[in-house]
Design an enzyme around this catalytic site. Structure first.
Site, PDB file in Angstrom:
ATOM      1  CE  LYS A   1      -3.691  -2.530   0.413  1.00  0.00           C
ATOM      2  NZ  LYS A   1      -3.701  -3.385  -0.754  1.00  0.00           N
ATOM      3  CG  ASP A   2       0.587   5.918  -1.542  1.00  0.00           C
ATOM      4  OD1 ASP A   2       1.562   5.797  -2.294  1.00  0.00           O
ATOM      5  OD2 ASP A   2       0.123   7.012  -1.202  1.00  0.00           O
ATOM      6  CE  LYS A   3       7.450   7.291   3.932  1.00  0.00           C
ATOM      7  NZ  LYS A   3       8.873   7.626   3.754  1.00  0.00           N
TER       8      LYS A   3
END
Length: 645
Positions: A277-279
């Site tokens: 998942k995105d940071k």
């Protein structure tokens, strides 16, 4: 995943001449305000629903000090002020550079700020059963086999340090002796349990020394024991995998797993997940770990920063990458300028028609050398070009040590000399230089092979994505938003052409387009020829996509050209304070935090959007369709010169 990190990014339409008059003064004022405000809202412009290729290099076990040094360098190296960054980003990519040129909706676009705070972007994973992951339970499954809570506190910090060094073979000692201060059978049992559960791979025994009782810890079966959690101590009635929900803020999935691994003193490869998942977001996803108890995991919540673990259960299977239905997004676009009518039109169009399923900007890199160019050189078998593209000096935004490394390479073509300029060795440039040092300049293929496989494949997948984006734009320009004879649709996993007599049985939402490869077919209309022409222009043969190196042979795939998000909802809210959260997160709810009271007539307006997307689709492409704005960093930094790292 390779994400260029920025703070708030203003998705603004070009200014009128009146707006430009005092632009320089406004710009200077903004920069001054930002420099005073600090760095508490760092964001990335691009967020992908699923990111199969992770550009982060693997963490090397037992090199914590080197990792920390490199992480500090990566975090602290900021070269240039906002204006110079904007100037450097003139060399970056725009959407049109990678084939992103069309919209499907007819509404007039408007401005908004995407990710002014990372908490404005929340991602909840949707499992293969359709269940949306939520963190809503910190309780631990009751299990008689679990050690007592005292297990976690009975060992002193000094004992833990010595045991960790023994476990990781960091000293020459073959055992560690722990004196039993209050000698009872119960106390000895707790110490035995603590060592075995907290330090997998160690065995214990009790010894008498000079009239005192000692617990002796030693290695059970050599170095392999560290990689294999203790099988004999795990109850047969309990599933081998502890599944849990990971809630994280402003942290990459692999970073979180590496932190957990260090706390638990195990290797990261015993964790599994369905997607990274995105940071720069708040994300909620399911993780599975082999033979680590829920009790141990829950205990970590006391010391974890920026993430929490919960919803524990035991199961007999790990998780597999890609084995998910997608992700549910909650997004806030702040300081919007659109009228209520514009917003209604935009959101209705998103719900009813959808958006073009383009590969987003992060797929192509952010510097003056796009990743698809390197992928093209790999497919052309032009290895000198591959080496040159990765290592040569390039204009644009880069960290100072990379600039020095490239300059040294251009001057000397000496891998050792260039490597000395590079304190961060885990980057692609450092890995390639190490490969050249090992295999020599005449064996670039082997040198390139040192780069982790996923990172190498990312380049050729980027080229496929570049071709796909361009072809889809041509397809929509040529035939619009309707299915036509010669288009491709999927029947099961097989692609077939739409025949003249069947055309009215399908809509644009059924149509797929191929990523080029040796195992796909192409449309039977002008776009089929356009694929061939594009690859010929790149010195590639569409009928021969097999590479002499098997890893780089492209089989191809099919991708829907229009995605219609599910569960689309929206609301316009007013607010005064740009730092105030506009919705509650899972953690807020668990901690009982109420929603802030919002004014009915605030200074600013925000659009709160919710929607669900399938894997491998880019949320920013949905947002692009709503705002009708170029989402590239180059475009945004030229419109808003605030550099937010």
């Amino acid at each position: 995943m390779e994400t260029v990190e920025m703070h708030s990014v203003s998705l603004k339409r070009p200014r009128s001449e009146d707006d430009v008059a005092n632009a320089d003064e406004i710009k200077r004022q903004k920069i001054l305000e930002k420099s005073k405000a600090g760095n508490d809202s760092g964001q990335s412009i691009e967020t992908v629903a699923e990111q199969p290729e992770d550009m982060k290099s693997e963490i090397i076990p037992n090199e914590e000090s080197e990792e920390q040094e490199e992480e500090e360098l990566e975090d602290s190296d900021e070269d240039g002020d906002p204006e110079s960054f904007a100037d450097m980003m003139k060399h970056g990519l725009t959407e049109s550079d990678v084939g992103i040129t069309k919209f499907v909706s007819s509404h007039k676009g408007f401005s908004g700020i995407l990710k002014e705070r990372y908490s404005d972007f929340v991602v909840h994973e949707i499992g293969k059963d359709g269940r949306v992951s939520h963190l809503d339970d910190f309780s631990v499954p009751v299990d008689d086999e679990d050690p007592s809570e005292e297990t976690f506190t009975v060992l002193s910090d000094e004992d833990k340090q010595r045991l960790e060094e023994l476990q990781l073979f960091k000293n020459k000692e073959t055992s560690v002796a722990i004196e039993v201060i209050e000698d009872t059978k119960e106390k000895r049992t707790i110490i035995h349990q603590a060592v075995k559960s907290l330090f997998p791979g160690l065995e214990t025994k009790t010894e008498d020394r000079d009239g005192k009782k000692y617990i002796i810890a030693y290695h059970a079966a050599g170095k392999k024991a560290l990689a294999n959690p203790r099988k004999h101590s795990w109850p047969k009635s309990r599933g081998s995998y502890c599944h849990f929900v990971l809630y994280k803020e402003n942290k990459d999935t692999m970073d979180a797993i590496n932190v957990l691994s260090k706390f638990l003193r195990v290797k990261p490869n015993i964790f599994s997940y369905m997607g990274t998942k995105d940071k720069r977001a708040i994300t909620v996803q399911e993780i599975a770990v082999l033979r680590i108890t829920a009790q141990r995991l829950a205990h970590l919540n006391k010391c974890l920063m920026n993430f929490k673990l919960g919803n524990f259960s035991y199961k007999n299977h790990p998780l597999k990458l890609g084995e998910l239905q997608g992700n549910h997004f909650t997004v806030v676009l702040r300081n919007i300028t659109g009228t209520d009518d514009q917003i209604e039109q935009a959101m209705h169009s998103l719900r009813e028609i959808g958006f073009i399923n383009y590969y987003g900007m992060q797929r192509f890199g952010t510097t003056a050398v796009p990743t698809y160019q390197i992928g093209r050189a790999i497919l052309q078998n032009n290895w000198n070009e591959v080496m040159d593209l990765i290592l040569k000096p390039r204009p644009g935004a880069e960290k100072g040590y990379l600039v020095k490394c490239r300059e040294e390479w251009a001057k000397t073509k000496d891998p050792a000399a260039a490597l000395k300029k590079l304190p961060v060795k885990r980057c692609v440039e450092g890995q390639l230089l190490r490969g050249l040092l090992k295999y020599g300049m005449k064996n670039i293929i082997s040198a390139f092979g040192i780069i982790p496989r996923n990172n190498r494949l990312m380049y050729i997948h980027s080229y496929q994505s570049y071709v796909w984006n361009n072809m889809v734009s041509k397809r929509i320009e040529e035939y619009g938003l309707r299915a036509v004879p010669g288009d491709l649709i999927l029947k099961g996993a097989t692609a077939v052409h739409i025949e003249e007599g069947d055309v009215y049985n399908y809509t644009i939402h059924d149509v797929v387009m191929p990523l080029p490869g040796f195992d796909v077919i192409y449309p039977k209309h002008k776009i089929g020829e356009a694929y061939k022409e594009m690859l010929v222009a790149d010195n590639l043969d569409i009928n021969n996509m097999r590479h002499k190196i098997r890893d780089y042979s492209l089989s191809g795939a099919y991708r829907k050209i229009i995605i219609r998000p599910q569960n689309v909802n929206w609301e316009v809210v007013a607010y005064d304070d740009p730092k105030i959260p506009l919705f509650t997160t899972d953690l807020d709810k668990l901690e009982g935090k109420p929603l802030p009271v919002l004014p009915t007539d605030g200074k600013f307006r925000a659009l709160k959007m919710e929607f669900s997307l399938p894997p491998s689709t880019y949320a920013t492409m949905a947002i692009r369709e709503v705002l009708k704005m170029d989402t590239s960093i180059k475009n945004q930094t030229q419109l808003n010169t605030t550099w937010l790292r």
